[in-house]
Design a protein around this motif. Sequence first.
Motif, PDB file in Angstrom:
ATOM      1  N   GLU A   1       0.847  -1.189   0.000  1.00 36.67           N
ATOM      2  CA  GLU A   1       0.000   0.000   0.000  1.00 36.67           C
ATOM      3  C   GLU A   1       0.888   1.246   0.000  1.00 36.67           C
ATOM      4  N   GLY A   2       0.293   2.368  -0.390  1.00 36.24           N
ATOM      5  CA  GLY A   2       1.016   3.619  -0.386  1.00 36.24           C
ATOM      6  C   GLY A   2       2.030   3.698  -1.522  1.00 36.24           C
ATOM      7  N   SER A   3       2.900   4.694  -1.422  1.00 35.26           N
ATOM      8  CA  SER A   3       3.892   4.916  -2.468  1.00 35.26           C
ATOM      9  C   SER A   3       4.880   3.757  -2.573  1.00 35.26           C
ATOM     10  N   GLY A   4       5.307   3.226  -1.435  1.00 41.78           N
ATOM     11  CA  GLY A   4       6.244   2.113  -1.463  1.00 41.78           C
ATOM     12  C   GLY A   4       5.653   0.875  -2.112  1.00 41.78           C
ATOM     13  N   GLY A   5       4.387   0.577  -1.828  1.00 42.24           N
ATOM     14  CA  GLY A   5       3.736  -0.578  -2.441  1.00 42.24           C
ATOM     15  C   GLY A   5       3.577  -0.415  -3.942  1.00 42.24           C
ATOM     16  N   VAL A   6       3.205   0.794  -4.382  1.00 42.67           N
ATOM     17  CA  VAL A   6       3.042   1.046  -5.817  1.00 42.67           C
ATOM     18  C   VAL A   6       4.376   0.923  -6.540  1.00 42.67           C
ATOM     19  N   ARG A   7       5.438   1.457  -5.953  1.00 39.86           N
ATOM     20  CA  ARG A   7       6.750   1.377  -6.588  1.00 39.86           C
ATOM     21  C   ARG A   7       7.248  -0.069  -6.654  1.00 39.86           C
ATOM     22  N   ALA A   8       6.997  -0.844  -5.629  1.00 35.98           N
ATOM     23  CA  ALA A   8       7.398  -2.247  -5.653  1.00 35.98           C
ATOM     24  C   ALA A   8       6.641  -3.005  -6.736  1.00 35.98           C
ATOM     25  N   SER A   9       5.335  -2.712  -6.872  1.00 34.46           N
ATOM     26  CA  SER A   9       4.545  -3.358  -7.917  1.00 34.46           C
ATOM     27  C   SER A   9       5.023  -2.958  -9.306  1.00 34.46           C
ATOM     28  N   LEU A  10       5.356  -1.672  -9.488  1.00 34.04           N
ATOM     29  CA  LEU A  10       5.860  -1.215 -10.782  1.00 34.04           C
ATOM     30  C   LEU A  10       7.215  -1.839 -11.101  1.00 34.04           C
ATOM     31  N   LEU A  11       8.043  -2.035 -10.095  1.00 34.40           N
ATOM     32  CA  LEU A  11       9.349  -2.655 -10.314  1.00 34.40           C
ATOM     33  C   LEU A  11       9.196  -4.088 -10.811  1.00 34.40           C
ATOM     34  N   SER A  12       8.326  -4.850 -10.152  1.00 33.56           N
ATOM     35  CA  SER A  12       8.112  -6.233 -10.578  1.00 33.56           C
ATOM     36  C   SER A  12       7.453  -6.295 -11.954  1.00 33.56           C
ATOM     37  N   ASP A  13       6.524  -5.382 -12.235  1.00 35.54           N
ATOM     38  CA  ASP A  13       5.878  -5.368 -13.546  1.00 35.54           C
ATOM     39  C   ASP A  13       6.888  -5.001 -14.638  1.00 35.54           C
ATOM     40  N   GLY A  14       7.754  -4.025 -14.366  1.00 35.65           N
ATOM     41  CA  GLY A  14       8.755  -3.636 -15.356  1.00 35.65           C
ATOM     42  C   GLY A  14       9.732  -4.754 -15.657  1.00 35.65           C
TER      43      GLY A  14
ATOM     44  N   GLY B   1       9.580   4.577 -25.478  1.00 28.04           N
ATOM     45  CA  GLY B   1       8.312   5.255 -25.227  1.00 28.04           C
ATOM     46  C   GLY B   1       7.111   4.349 -25.073  1.00 28.04           C
ATOM     47  N   ASN B   2       7.296   3.041 -25.079  1.00 27.03           N
ATOM     48  CA  ASN B   2       6.167   2.106 -25.001  1.00 27.03           C
ATOM     49  C   ASN B   2       5.960   1.521 -23.605  1.00 27.03           C
ATOM     50  N   ALA B   3       6.770   1.915 -22.641  1.00 28.99           N
ATOM     51  CA  ALA B   3       6.669   1.308 -21.312  1.00 28.99           C
ATOM     52  C   ALA B   3       5.324   1.606 -20.662  1.00 28.99           C
ATOM     53  N   GLU B   4       4.888   2.866 -20.724  1.00 31.47           N
ATOM     54  CA  GLU B   4       3.633   3.220 -20.062  1.00 31.47           C
ATOM     55  C   GLU B   4       2.447   2.491 -20.687  1.00 31.47           C
ATOM     56  N   GLY B   5       2.417   2.384 -22.000  1.00 28.48           N
ATOM     57  CA  GLY B   5       1.319   1.664 -22.654  1.00 28.48           C
ATOM     58  C   GLY B   5       1.301   0.194 -22.284  1.00 28.48           C
ATOM     59  N   GLN B   6       2.471  -0.412 -22.168  1.00 25.11           N
ATOM     60  CA  GLN B   6       2.529  -1.824 -21.787  1.00 25.11           C
ATOM     61  C   GLN B   6       2.099  -2.032 -20.344  1.00 25.11           C
ATOM     62  N   VAL B   7       2.431  -1.084 -19.471  1.00 27.30           N
ATOM     63  CA  VAL B   7       2.005  -1.206 -18.070  1.00 27.30           C
ATOM     64  C   VAL B   7       0.488  -1.076 -17.969  1.00 27.30           C
ATOM     65  N   ARG B   8      -0.109  -0.184 -18.745  1.00 26.80           N
ATOM     66  CA  ARG B   8      -1.566  -0.018 -18.721  1.00 26.80           C
ATOM     67  C   ARG B   8      -2.296  -1.261 -19.224  1.00 26.80           C
ATOM     68  N   SER B   9      -1.666  -1.986 -20.114  1.00 30.21           N
ATOM     69  CA  SER B   9      -2.310  -3.174 -20.683  1.00 30.21           C
ATOM     70  C   SER B   9      -2.174  -4.409 -19.805  1.00 30.21           C
ATOM     71  N   LEU B  10      -1.485  -4.305 -18.675  1.00 33.45           N
ATOM     72  CA  LEU B  10      -1.337  -5.452 -17.791  1.00 33.45           C
ATOM     73  C   LEU B  10      -2.654  -5.799 -17.125  1.00 33.45           C
TER      74      LEU B  10
ATOM     75  N   GLY C   1      -2.678   0.968 -11.444  1.00 34.09           N
ATOM     76  CA  GLY C   1      -3.321   2.269 -11.421  1.00 34.09           C
ATOM     77  C   GLY C   1      -2.393   3.410 -11.759  1.00 34.09           C
ATOM     78  N   VAL C   2      -1.107   3.139 -11.828  1.00 36.29           N
ATOM     79  CA  VAL C   2      -0.089   4.137 -12.180  1.00 36.29           C
ATOM     80  C   VAL C   2       0.722   3.558 -13.331  1.00 36.29           C
ATOM     81  N   ALA C   3       0.799   4.324 -14.427  1.00 36.59           N
ATOM     82  CA  ALA C   3       1.493   3.815 -15.609  1.00 36.59           C
ATOM     83  C   ALA C   3       2.975   4.175 -15.609  1.00 36.59           C
TER      84      ALA C   3
END
Length: 208
Positions: free
Chosen positions: A19-32, A47-56, A61-63
């Motif tokens: 949860e919070g900023s730390g949880g979102v960053r950890a989720s984005l790290l694993s997704d990336g 330039g395609n990273a944000e689009g690929q994250v949105r399609s997961l 909730g944060v691209a």
Amino acid sequence: RTVTKFDFGILSQQLETQEGSGGVRASLLSDGLGLVAETDGLGVGAGNAEGQVRSLANFPGVANLHNWWLEVLVNGGIVGFALYLVFYLTLLRGQVRAARRTQDRFVRYLSLSGALALIGWILGSVGPSTAIHFAPMWIVFGLSMGALVLWRRSRDEAGPRKRAVRRSGSLSSSFYSSDRSTRSPRIVSRSAASDTSSRHRAMNSTLD
């Protein structure tokens, strides 16, 4: 407006609860990293990273990846990330060398500030949501490369001056040595002539 200080305890708690900023960053790290693995290390393209994250399926909730190093890796893959890392370290090494070796104060201060900015950006790049539009980063890169150009130009201009000084010094030393060599036989001949004249005088005095 409330300002909250950075607390590792809160950050570790957010990482555990996701949860919070730390949880979102950890989720984005694993997704990336997952996107990099899915493309076999080639990346998703610039330039395609944000689009690929949105399609997961589990879109957090944060691209924006909120990590410039991760963004470069996801967009450019392992090869692009390696090239960017080589560029970054080469630029940092050049700033340190220019600051230590240049005789120009302006170039020294510019190189030193560039080196400090690059060192700080190693950790600072994980702060903004994305750095592709972050103007200070590109300004630091531009000023750092400009400092290297000025340093090399001043070094190239100082090279002929040093060679000219060394050449003039060698010429003066050779002229001095040759002048001494030409003078020494004269001195020897004069001393020999004085010795012979003194002998003749002594002989004449004995005959008389």
